[in-house]
Design a protein around this motif. Structure first.
Motif, mmCIF file in Angstrom:
data_model
loop_
_atom_site.group_PDB
_atom_site.id
_atom_site.type_symbol
_atom_site.label_atom_id
_atom_site.label_comp_id
_atom_site.label_asym_id
_atom_site.label_seq_id
_atom_site.Cartn_x
_atom_site.Cartn_y
_atom_site.Cartn_z
ATOM 1 N N TYR A 53 4.314 4.801 12.911
ATOM 2 C CA TYR A 53 4.365 3.690 11.955
ATOM 3 C C TYR A 53 3.732 4.135 10.644
ATOM 4 O O TYR A 53 3.062 5.161 10.575
ATOM 5 N N ARG A 54 3.949 3.349 9.619
ATOM 6 C CA ARG A 54 3.169 3.507 8.395
ATOM 7 C C ARG A 54 2.717 2.121 7.962
ATOM 8 O O ARG A 54 3.396 1.116 8.249
ATOM 9 N N GLN A 55 1.567 2.057 7.308
ATOM 10 C CA GLN A 55 1.124 0.764 6.794
ATOM 11 C C GLN A 55 1.947 0.451 5.558
ATOM 12 O O GLN A 55 1.971 1.236 4.609
ATOM 13 N N TYR A 56 2.640 -0.688 5.567
ATOM 14 C CA TYR A 56 3.476 -1.070 4.431
ATOM 15 C C TYR A 56 2.657 -1.815 3.381
ATOM 16 O O TYR A 56 2.914 -1.721 2.190
ATOM 17 N N GLY A 57 1.670 -2.580 3.857
ATOM 18 C CA GLY A 57 0.887 -3.367 2.916
ATOM 19 C C GLY A 57 -0.198 -4.157 3.607
ATOM 20 O O GLY A 57 -0.468 -3.973 4.809
ATOM 21 N N GLU A 58 -0.824 -5.033 2.845
ATOM 22 C CA GLU A 58 -1.849 -5.933 3.359
ATOM 23 C C GLU A 58 -1.434 -7.359 3.053
ATOM 24 O O GLU A 58 -0.945 -7.642 1.948
ATOM 25 N N THR A 82 0.867 -1.184 0.000
ATOM 26 C CA THR A 82 0.000 0.000 0.000
ATOM 27 C C THR A 82 0.901 1.231 0.000
ATOM 28 O O THR A 82 1.287 1.728 1.045
ATOM 29 N N GLU A 83 1.236 1.678 -1.184
ATOM 30 C CA GLU A 83 2.172 2.800 -1.314
ATOM 31 C C GLU A 83 1.500 4.122 -0.928
ATOM 32 O O GLU A 83 0.278 4.243 -0.945
#
Length: 201
Positions: free
Chosen positions: A93-98, A75-76
């Motif tokens: 934090y940041r969401q990197y992906g699913e 999830t860019e």
């Protein structure tokens, strides 16, 4: 055969054995490492009182049904956010992906995160953090959820081994500040593997 060659062959054999480690051996090595860390007064999150009577952590039986291949959808351009913790601390934090996967025919998804605090450190720049809650929480496992550590893969497939799920340090002592899994990271099934709830003595 020279001593040097013998040493080299032994080293090669041990490296080969490491590469060919079965999932069960990996899980047992994880459990052994965790028990050693907890038994070590310099590393253990246990209170001095609990450490005196500590023998080993309690684990659910190993079940490879909960070792699954997941598809990583990156999830860019996700914005950094402050993750809630058990204290006032709010790490970024940041969401990197699913991670999309299946257990017992049920399609499941967990967001996976990257810590801004660790991204700048060489040894942790590919580290991914997977907190989750499931239907065992508060009963057989720690109420605050459990964690998994993963690494950024080259492709888009990741192995999630829930047998290696561990408790945050807050499960053992109130002196720690631990991330609280976001509500999006709840699994509506039981995950009866990994570390069980700690029983204080």
């Amino acid at each position: 055969m020279t001593k040097l060659l013998t040493t080299f062959l032994l080293l090669l054999a041990s490296i080969t054995a490491l590469v060919q480690q079965t999932p069960e051996e990996e899980i047992k090595a994880f459990q052994k490492h965790l028990n050693e860390e907890f038994a070590n007064p310099e590393e253990s999150p246990l209170t001095k009182e609990d450490l005196k009577s500590f023998k080993e952590l309690e684990f659910f039986p190993v079940d490879l049904k909960y070792r699954v291949k997941a598809k990583l959808v990156r999830t860019e351009f996700t914005k950094p956010f402050k993750m809630a913790t058990t204290t006032d601390r709010k790490p970024i934090y940041r969401q990197y992906g699913e991670l999309h996967f299946e257990i017992d025919g049920k399609l499941l998804m967990l967001p996976i995160y990257q810590s801004y605090g660790l991204m700048t450190k060489e040894e942790y720049k590919d580290y991914l953090f997977l907190p989750f809650t499931d239907l065992t929480n508060g009963e057989e496992s720690y109420g605050g959820g459990r964690f998994l550590d993963l690494r950024i893969p080259e492709g888009n497939e990741v192995t999630i081994d829930f047998n290696q799920a561990y408790n945050p340090y807050c499960a053992y002592s109130g002196r720690y500040s631990c991330p609280i899994p976001p509500k999006e990271n709840h699994l509506d099934i039981a995950i009866p593997v990994g570390v069980k709830k700690y029983k204080h003595h």
